[in-house]
Design a protein around this motif. Structure first.
Motif, PDB file in Angstrom:
ATOM      1  N   GLY A  34     -66.949   0.052 -12.449  1.00 38.63           N
ATOM      2  CA  GLY A  34     -66.918   0.123 -13.905  1.00 38.63           C
ATOM      3  C   GLY A  34     -65.971   1.183 -14.414  1.00 38.63           C
ATOM      4  O   GLY A  34     -65.117   1.708 -13.704  1.00 38.63           O
ATOM      5  N   GLY A  35     -66.114   1.497 -15.721  1.00 38.39           N
ATOM      6  CA  GLY A  35     -65.351   2.586 -16.316  1.00 38.39           C
ATOM      7  C   GLY A  35     -64.010   2.216 -16.915  1.00 38.39           C
ATOM      8  O   GLY A  35     -63.306   3.106 -17.404  1.00 38.39           O
ATOM      9  N   VAL A  36     -63.632   0.927 -16.902  1.00 37.08           N
ATOM     10  CA  VAL A  36     -62.312   0.564 -17.442  1.00 37.08           C
ATOM     11  C   VAL A  36     -62.329   0.593 -18.963  1.00 37.08           C
ATOM     12  O   VAL A  36     -63.387   0.505 -19.603  1.00 37.08           O
ATOM     13  N   ALA A  37     -61.150   0.708 -19.570  1.00 34.85           N
ATOM     14  CA  ALA A  37     -61.034   0.852 -21.024  1.00 34.85           C
ATOM     15  C   ALA A  37     -61.561  -0.377 -21.748  1.00 34.85           C
ATOM     16  O   ALA A  37     -61.481  -1.504 -21.236  1.00 34.85           O
ATOM     17  N   PRO A  38     -62.102  -0.200 -22.969  1.00 33.22           N
ATOM     18  CA  PRO A  38     -62.545  -1.349 -23.769  1.00 33.22           C
ATOM     19  C   PRO A  38     -61.375  -2.267 -24.081  1.00 33.22           C
ATOM     20  O   PRO A  38     -60.203  -1.869 -24.041  1.00 33.22           O
ATOM     21  N   THR A  39     -61.689  -3.508 -24.420  1.00 30.90           N
ATOM     22  CA  THR A  39     -60.649  -4.485 -24.764  1.00 30.90           C
ATOM     23  C   THR A  39     -60.624  -4.802 -26.250  1.00 30.90           C
ATOM     24  O   THR A  39     -59.778  -5.577 -26.703  1.00 30.90           O
ATOM     25  N   ALA A  40     -61.533  -4.227 -27.003  1.00 32.99           N
ATOM     26  CA  ALA A  40     -61.587  -4.484 -28.445  1.00 32.99           C
ATOM     27  C   ALA A  40     -62.074  -3.235 -29.150  1.00 32.99           C
ATOM     28  O   ALA A  40     -62.573  -2.291 -28.525  1.00 32.99           O
ATOM     29  N   GLY A  41     -61.902  -3.226 -30.480  1.00 35.63           N
ATOM     30  CA  GLY A  41     -62.430  -2.128 -31.279  1.00 35.63           C
ATOM     31  C   GLY A  41     -61.433  -1.066 -31.650  1.00 35.63           C
ATOM     32  O   GLY A  41     -61.783  -0.086 -32.304  1.00 35.63           O
ATOM     33  N   CYS A  42     -60.173  -1.233 -31.253  1.00 41.13           N
ATOM     34  CA  CYS A  42     -59.113  -0.276 -31.600  1.00 41.13           C
ATOM     35  C   CYS A  42     -57.943  -1.086 -32.138  1.00 41.13           C
ATOM     36  O   CYS A  42     -56.993  -1.386 -31.418  1.00 41.13           O
ATOM     37  N   ALA A  43     -58.051  -1.439 -33.433  1.00 42.98           N
ATOM     38  CA  ALA A  43     -57.082  -2.386 -33.991  1.00 42.98           C
ATOM     39  C   ALA A  43     -56.400  -1.913 -35.264  1.00 42.98           C
ATOM     40  O   ALA A  43     -55.449  -2.542 -35.720  1.00 42.98           O
TER      41      ALA A  43
ATOM     42  N   PHE B 201     -51.935   0.385 -31.774  1.00 43.47           N
ATOM     43  CA  PHE B 201     -53.254   0.984 -31.600  1.00 43.47           C
ATOM     44  C   PHE B 201     -53.785   0.619 -30.212  1.00 43.47           C
ATOM     45  O   PHE B 201     -53.755  -0.562 -29.826  1.00 43.47           O
ATOM     46  N   ALA B 202     -54.251   1.614 -29.474  1.00 42.55           N
ATOM     47  CA  ALA B 202     -54.723   1.350 -28.105  1.00 42.55           C
ATOM     48  C   ALA B 202     -55.717   2.422 -27.686  1.00 42.55           C
ATOM     49  O   ALA B 202     -55.689   3.562 -28.179  1.00 42.55           O
ATOM     50  N   TRP B 203     -56.598   2.026 -26.762  1.00 43.98           N
ATOM     51  CA  TRP B 203     -57.548   2.971 -26.179  1.00 43.98           C
ATOM     52  C   TRP B 203     -56.826   3.848 -25.152  1.00 43.98           C
ATOM     53  O   TRP B 203     -56.089   3.348 -24.304  1.00 43.98           O
ATOM     54  N   ALA B 204     -57.037   5.153 -25.233  1.00 46.12           N
ATOM     55  CA  ALA B 204     -56.453   6.108 -24.287  1.00 46.12           C
ATOM     56  C   ALA B 204     -57.585   6.846 -23.577  1.00 46.12           C
ATOM     57  O   ALA B 204     -58.578   7.225 -24.214  1.00 46.12           O
ATOM     58  N   PHE B 205     -57.428   7.050 -22.288  1.00 44.74           N
ATOM     59  CA  PHE B 205     -58.450   7.785 -21.552  1.00 44.74           C
ATOM     60  C   PHE B 205     -58.518   9.206 -22.068  1.00 44.74           C
ATOM     61  O   PHE B 205     -57.500   9.875 -22.242  1.00 44.74           O
TER      62      PHE B 205
ATOM     63  N   ASP C  93     -59.843   2.827 -37.024  1.00 46.14           N
ATOM     64  CA  ASP C  93     -60.439   3.018 -35.696  1.00 46.14           C
ATOM     65  C   ASP C  93     -59.943   4.275 -34.992  1.00 46.14           C
ATOM     66  O   ASP C  93     -60.527   4.697 -33.986  1.00 46.14           O
ATOM     67  N   VAL C  94     -58.841   4.848 -35.501  1.00 46.65           N
ATOM     68  CA  VAL C  94     -58.229   5.984 -34.816  1.00 46.65           C
ATOM     69  C   VAL C  94     -59.228   7.151 -34.748  1.00 46.65           C
ATOM     70  O   VAL C  94     -59.866   7.519 -35.735  1.00 46.65           O
TER      71      VAL C  94
ATOM     72  N   PRO D 176     -75.802   8.183 -19.370  1.00 45.23           N
ATOM     73  CA  PRO D 176     -75.240   7.663 -18.115  1.00 45.23           C
ATOM     74  C   PRO D 176     -73.810   8.152 -17.900  1.00 45.23           C
ATOM     75  O   PRO D 176     -73.066   8.366 -18.867  1.00 45.23           O
ATOM     76  N   ALA D 177     -73.438   8.347 -16.640  1.00 48.18           N
ATOM     77  CA  ALA D 177     -72.066   8.732 -16.311  1.00 48.18           C
ATOM     78  C   ALA D 177     -71.094   7.740 -16.940  1.00 48.18           C
ATOM     79  O   ALA D 177     -71.331   6.529 -16.931  1.00 48.18           O
ATOM     80  N   ALA D 178     -70.006   8.254 -17.504  1.00 49.62           N
ATOM     81  CA  ALA D 178     -69.085   7.377 -18.233  1.00 49.62           C
ATOM     82  C   ALA D 178     -67.663   7.911 -18.174  1.00 49.62           C
ATOM     83  O   ALA D 178     -67.432   9.118 -18.010  1.00 49.62           O
ATOM     84  N   GLN D 179     -66.735   6.980 -18.305  1.00 52.04           N
ATOM     85  CA  GLN D 179     -65.354   7.306 -18.614  1.00 52.04           C
ATOM     86  C   GLN D 179     -65.217   7.133 -20.133  1.00 52.04           C
ATOM     87  O   GLN D 179     -65.627   6.117 -20.694  1.00 52.04           O
ATOM     88  N   VAL D 180     -64.652   8.132 -20.797  1.00 52.51           N
ATOM     89  CA  VAL D 180     -64.604   8.132 -22.257  1.00 52.51           C
ATOM     90  C   VAL D 180     -63.182   7.843 -22.717  1.00 52.51           C
ATOM     91  O   VAL D 180     -62.217   8.449 -22.235  1.00 52.51           O
ATOM     92  N   TYR D 181     -63.075   6.926 -23.664  1.00 56.80           N
ATOM     93  CA  TYR D 181     -61.782   6.538 -24.223  1.00 56.80           C
ATOM     94  C   TYR D 181     -61.767   6.811 -25.718  1.00 56.80           C
ATOM     95  O   TYR D 181     -62.799   6.752 -26.390  1.00 56.80           O
ATOM     96  N   GLU D 182     -60.571   7.108 -26.214  1.00 61.85           N
ATOM     97  CA  GLU D 182     -60.394   7.390 -27.637  1.00 61.85           C
ATOM     98  C   GLU D 182     -59.332   6.468 -28.204  1.00 61.85           C
ATOM     99  O   GLU D 182     -58.282   6.247 -27.576  1.00 61.85           O
ATOM    100  N   CYS D 183     -59.587   5.925 -29.390  1.00 60.72           N
ATOM    101  CA  CYS D 183     -58.616   5.052 -30.050  1.00 60.72           C
ATOM    102  C   CYS D 183     -57.504   5.899 -30.652  1.00 60.72           C
ATOM    103  O   CYS D 183     -57.763   6.825 -31.429  1.00 60.72           O
ATOM    104  N   ARG D 184     -56.253   5.588 -30.283  1.00 64.15           N
ATOM    105  CA  ARG D 184     -55.104   6.338 -30.775  1.00 64.15           C
ATOM    106  C   ARG D 184     -54.012   5.401 -31.274  1.00 64.15           C
ATOM    107  O   ARG D 184     -53.933   4.236 -30.876  1.00 64.15           O
ATOM    108  N   GLN D 185     -53.184   5.948 -32.123  1.00 65.97           N
ATOM    109  CA  GLN D 185     -52.048   5.196 -32.653  1.00 65.97           C
ATOM    110  C   GLN D 185     -50.751   5.832 -32.204  1.00 65.97           C
ATOM    111  O   GLN D 185     -50.553   7.041 -32.354  1.00 65.97           O
ATOM    112  N   THR D 186     -49.880   5.029 -31.596  1.00 63.78           N
ATOM    113  CA  THR D 186     -48.551   5.473 -31.211  1.00 63.78           C
ATOM    114  C   THR D 186     -47.553   4.559 -31.899  1.00 63.78           C
ATOM    115  O   THR D 186     -47.428   3.372 -31.563  1.00 63.78           O
TER     116      THR D 186
END
Length: 297
Positions: free
Chosen positions: A262-271, A137-141, A275-276, A123-133
């Protein structure tokens, strides 16, 4: 052999159709079955000719407002002006997101062919990646992943000869003049394998855009966008598939992302550190309208 009736096509499109028509001829002049190359070319032209003539009624003013020579215009008003007047606008093509293709062709050049990076038949999706700055830790498009389906005022025969996708162009490919090396960014592509002439990277139009205006569209939906024309590569397709380049200063192409769901970033799973690098595909839908504006002289 069947002759396709084009009507008032642009000259370059007519030349392309003539070329593929001749390529499709054989010794049986009574064969009325069009070749795949004829079907593909006619479908490409029909996508442009039969595109919607108006934008949806709910397009925000911020996305419609454009400025040329210090004067502000509304795209809705420009779309209603007579063709050829300056300034005026037209919708060159419109697409709705669908599942990603199962077997996409590569993009690039014969010496640098790259497969697009997306999940096949998904299915069409917006893809996010867990990153550390720092310590955060946060989801980045990361990128869009979608197939595309043309929106037209009448059904278009021959669509099965074409492929459509939307992904993140990786950059780094030098197409030579006048395009050169387009920047990394969201990309939309039309492929016609029947026109590839034996070369898998031929028979494509690739448009790479850069967002210049965003408008929120509710907490659960990705924003509405307007993208400016950053680069466009044609490799053997008619010139009216997407909005044209801006190199001569007389025309400007835009892509409007509308009706997002739809397509907004997840709210969990990058902690944490574990997870990076993890990716999450968040399903979404949207309509993409390619709008060409003839600018004032």
């Amino acid at each position: 052999m069947k002759t396709l009736r084009l009507g008032p096509w642009p000259a370059i499109a007519t030349l392309v159709l003539s070329a593929v028509t001749l390529a499709g001829c054989d010794d049986d002049d009574d064969d009325d079955t069009p070749s795949d190359s004829e079907l593909a070319t006619e479908a490409l032209l029909r996508i442009s000719r039969d595109a919607p003539t108006e934008l949806p009624d709910n397009v925000p003013e911020d996305l419609r407002r454009v400025t040329f020579g210090g004067t502000q215009y509304d795209l809705l008003e420009l779309l209603g002006r007579p063709s050829g007047s300056r300034p005026s606008a037209r919708i060159v093509a419109a697409y709705q997101t669908v599942d990603t293709p199962a077997d996409p062709p590569p993009l690039g050049t014969p010496s640098n062919a790259v497969l697009p990076d997306y999940t096949r038949s998904a299915p069409a999706a917006q893809v996010y990646e867990c990153r550390q700055t720092g310590g955060v830790f946060a989801w980045a498009f990361l990128q869009p992943e979608a197939g595309l389906e043309p929106m037209t005022t009448t059904p278009v025969p021959g669509l099965e000869t074409l492929g459509f996708d939307h992904f993140r162009y990786p950059g780094g490919i030098d197409y030579g003049p006048p395009t050169g090396t387009p920047p990394v960014g969201p990309a939309w592509r039309v492929s016609a394998l029947a026109l590839n002439g034996g070369e898998p990277t031929f028979g494509q139009t690739l448009f790479v855009g850069a967002a210049d205006v965003t408008v929120p569209n509710g907490a659960g939906n990705v924003p509405l966008l307007r993208l400016s024309n950053a680069a466009r590569i044609d490799q053997g397709l008619p010139s009216d598939v997407f909005s044209r380049t801006t190199s001569d200063g007389t025309q400007v192409g835009y892509v409007l992302r509308l009706d997002t769901v739809g397509g907004v970033a997840p709210t969990a799973g990058c902690a944490g550190a574990g997870d990076v690098g993890k990716r999450e595909r968040v399903p979404y839908s949207a309509g993409y309208y390619f709008v060409e504006v003839l600018t004032p002289p």
